[in-house]
Design a protein around this motif. Structure first.
Motif, mmCIF file in Angstrom:
data_model
loop_
_atom_site.group_PDB
_atom_site.id
_atom_site.type_symbol
_atom_site.label_atom_id
_atom_site.label_comp_id
_atom_site.label_asym_id
_atom_site.label_seq_id
_atom_site.Cartn_x
_atom_site.Cartn_y
_atom_site.Cartn_z
ATOM 1 N N LEU A 34 -5.495 0.273 2.820
ATOM 2 C CA LEU A 34 -5.793 0.427 4.220
ATOM 3 C C LEU A 34 -6.716 -0.315 5.186
ATOM 4 C CD1 LEU A 34 -5.075 2.094 6.702
ATOM 5 C CD2 LEU A 34 -6.215 4.302 5.291
ATOM 6 N N VAL A 35 -8.135 -0.515 4.614
ATOM 7 C CA VAL A 35 -9.117 -1.533 4.879
ATOM 8 C C VAL A 35 -8.900 -2.616 5.094
ATOM 9 C CG1 VAL A 35 -11.287 -2.025 3.924
ATOM 10 C CG2 VAL A 35 -11.337 -0.212 3.721
ATOM 11 N N TRP A 38 -3.002 7.441 -10.875
ATOM 12 C CA TRP A 38 -4.104 7.055 -9.999
ATOM 13 C C TRP A 38 -4.271 5.721 -10.301
ATOM 14 C CZ3 TRP A 38 -6.907 9.168 -6.218
ATOM 15 C CH2 TRP A 38 -7.023 11.080 -6.346
ATOM 16 N N THR A 97 0.687 -1.383 0.002
ATOM 17 C CA THR A 97 0.254 -0.409 -0.083
ATOM 18 C C THR A 97 0.679 0.875 -0.530
ATOM 19 O OG1 THR A 97 -2.116 -1.230 1.382
ATOM 20 C CG2 THR A 97 -1.758 1.177 0.647
ATOM 21 N N ILE A 125 -5.039 4.380 -6.368
ATOM 22 C CA ILE A 125 -6.615 3.514 -6.075
ATOM 23 C C ILE A 125 -6.288 2.408 -4.725
ATOM 24 C CG2 ILE A 125 -6.551 1.419 -7.647
ATOM 25 C CD1 ILE A 125 -9.463 2.706 -7.965
ATOM 26 N N ASN A 126 -4.886 1.579 -4.469
ATOM 27 C CA ASN A 126 -4.342 1.169 -4.180
ATOM 28 C C ASN A 126 -4.591 1.553 -2.640
ATOM 29 O OD1 ASN A 126 -4.175 -0.796 -5.618
ATOM 30 N ND2 ASN A 126 -1.499 -0.169 -6.340
ATOM 31 N N LEU A 127 -4.385 2.355 -2.336
ATOM 32 C CA LEU A 127 -4.504 3.358 -0.883
ATOM 33 C C LEU A 127 -5.725 3.040 -0.280
ATOM 34 C CD1 LEU A 127 -2.428 4.211 1.324
ATOM 35 C CD2 LEU A 127 -3.859 6.870 0.318
ATOM 36 N N PRO A 128 -6.173 2.712 -0.427
ATOM 37 C CA PRO A 128 -8.057 3.182 0.315
ATOM 38 C C PRO A 128 -8.167 1.417 0.500
ATOM 39 C CG PRO A 128 -8.648 3.827 -1.273
ATOM 40 C CD PRO A 128 -7.260 4.052 -1.975
ATOM 41 N N ILE A 129 -7.786 0.859 -0.547
ATOM 42 C CA ILE A 129 -7.886 -0.922 -0.580
ATOM 43 C C ILE A 129 -7.212 -1.455 0.897
ATOM 44 C CG2 ILE A 129 -8.324 -2.913 -1.407
ATOM 45 C CD1 ILE A 129 -9.261 -1.041 -4.075
ATOM 46 N N TRP A 161 -5.810 -3.800 5.240
ATOM 47 C CA TRP A 161 -4.227 -4.172 6.357
ATOM 48 C C TRP A 161 -5.771 -3.940 8.279
ATOM 49 C CZ3 TRP A 161 -2.632 -0.910 11.043
ATOM 50 C CH2 TRP A 161 -1.808 -0.999 11.043
#
Length: 458
Positions: free
Chosen positions: A180-181, A170, A91, A174-178, A183
């Motif tokens: 984080l959830v 992007w 991430t 886009i991997n950042l919110p996915i 993890w």
């Protein structure tokens, strides 16, 4: 009655499956979307097309050289911890990819992202073995194959949609919110290892492994792309020499990094051989087909649509084969599937000069049916034949066999295009069919090596 370690109780199991789904989908998607974005990335970063390929190669290379090391660490310190670390690294480095302003910084970020993906992939199937009850392991493998097929199929479409609306950055952001959830959910949902091991991590073996597979991939890739024979031969010789030392060391260890001792289990060794041959066939086809369809007069958008039935059918067949392996021999299911796969590849090589859409679509679908019937049973056979406390090593070997097959297939395509400039695509499909038939033959051998007993022994 279930044993104390026979799967994770509900509803924790559903949350754990969600974490696995998010992690695997991200890792597979990032391999697929980068291919589509390469021309755009090369233009924006003022890089040549040839040098921009390192955006893809760096990611794959990092995964290949570190997969077995992370698998071993998973057995020692826990699959949950390795998976969480993998999610965190993947991430954060995705953000690094999005913020890159040169090909050099992007390549470095992709290498680090590849290490995160390797950690996720290395213990993915080991976690599935812990999460699902033994009686449902086959359908767990089927669901995982479905996720991989869905991510592979959706990759080009998602990349095209994002690139049509905004910049290539992007694709990674886009991997950042996915991530984080995934993890955060992993902290509570993923189970601990049910079996404890006492051996230490072997750093020397990890370095020998990285050198062996890294040099092997460079030499195979250089051979396929017509690099200097002296350079390619030199890298191959060094790879073989280091590999010899590496394997000799593994034979002396109780819990080796490269699970050569597991290869002595007939079902496991034959499943590894089946996997390498089948993924070589798959990559021979997937790289050859776009060029083949282009020579028939189809444009990029048409080619994408015409190849879509293959992964779509895998999505339908993989869960079915995952359930069937709970009743039937994985050797039988794999042999039938790979024979159908070979028939599909041969039928594509024998397309008429002016094929209709239907002519192409049913042949692509046949390839998907065959590959879908092979994949879940093969993964099930490989994982279930290994001792439970070696699930990490078996999981890493599964991924290494796939990567080795895919790398070999891609390099063979480049070689065939050089040797047969006017018939390279046809030859690639025919050679792919030959590899698929070889894999079917190896799969048949598993029917006499305990595969049926493993499948039924729940």
């Amino acid at each position: 009655m279930s044993s104390p370690h026979d799967g994770v109780p509900l509803p924790q199991r559903y949350w754990a499956i969600l974490v696995i789904a998010l992690g695997v989908s991200m890792a597979v998607l990032d391999g697929a979307i980068a291919n589509v974005a390469l021309p755009t990335i090369a233009r924006d970063l003022n890089a040549s097309p040839a040098s921009s390929i390192w955006v893809v190669n760096a990611y794959q290379l990092a995964i290949t050289v570190s997969l077995l090391a992370f698998s071993s660490l998973g057995d020692i310190i826990g699959y949950k911890r390795i998976y969480q670390w993998g999610l965190a690294v993947f991430t954060l480095t995705s953000v690094g990819c999005a913020l890159s302003d040169s090909l050099t910084t992007l390549t470095i970020a992709r290498i680090l992202q590849g290490f995160g993906a390797a950690a996720i992939m290395s213990v993915n199937t080991a976690l599935i073995r812990v999460i699902y009850p033994k009686a449902q392991l086959g359908r767990g493998m089927g669901f995982n194959s479905l996720l991989v097929a869905l991510s592979s199929a959706a990759g080009p479409t998602i990349a095209a949609a994002i690139l049509s609306l905004t910049s290539w950055q992007w694709l990674f952001a886009i991997n950042l919110p996915i991530g984080l959830v995934a993890w955060l959910v992993a902290l509570r949902a993923l189970p601990a290892n049910p079996h404890k091991v006492s051996h230490r991590f072997d750093i020397r073996s990890a370095l020998l492994n990285a050198l062996t597979f890294g040099l092997l991939i460079f030499s195979v890739d250089g051979f396929g792309h017509g690099e200097s024979p002296l350079l390619v031969g030199g890298m191959l010789m060094v790879s073989l020499a280091v590999g010899y030392v590496f394997v000799r060391r593994q034979l002396s260890l109780a819990a080796p990094l490269l699970p050569v001792d597991l290869l002595r289990i007939p079902l496991f060794g034959l499943s590894v051989g089946t996997s390498i041959c089948s993924f070589t066939a798959q990559m021979l086809a997937l790289v050859s087909l776009p060029f083949y369809l282009q020579s028939l007069g189809y444009g990029p958008a048409q080619i994408g649509l015409l190849m879509t039935p293959w992964p779509l059918v895998i999505m339908a067949v993989a869960p079915l084969s995952g359930r069937l392996v709970e009743k039937y021999s994985p050797g039988l299911l794999g042999a039938v599937g790979l024979a159908l796969f070979a028939a599909g590849l041969l039928s594509l090589a024998l397309l008429p000069a002016q094929p209709s859409y239907l002519d192409i679509v049913w042949r692509m679908a046949l390839c998907g049916v065959g590959f879908g019937f092979f994949q879940s049973p093969n993964n099930f056979a490989m994982l279930s034949s290994a001792p439970p406390h070696r699930s990490g090593g078996a999981s890493g070997m599964l991924g290494t066999a796939r990567l080795l097959g895919q790398t070999t297939g891609a390099s063979l395509v480049a070689l065939l295009f050089t040797l047969f400039p006017h018939h390279g695509t046809h030859t690639g499909l025919i050679v792919g069919a030959a590899f698929a038939l070889s894999a079917a033959g190896v799969s048949c051998l598993r029917m006499t090596n305990g595969a049926g007993r493993v499948a039924a022994g729940h």
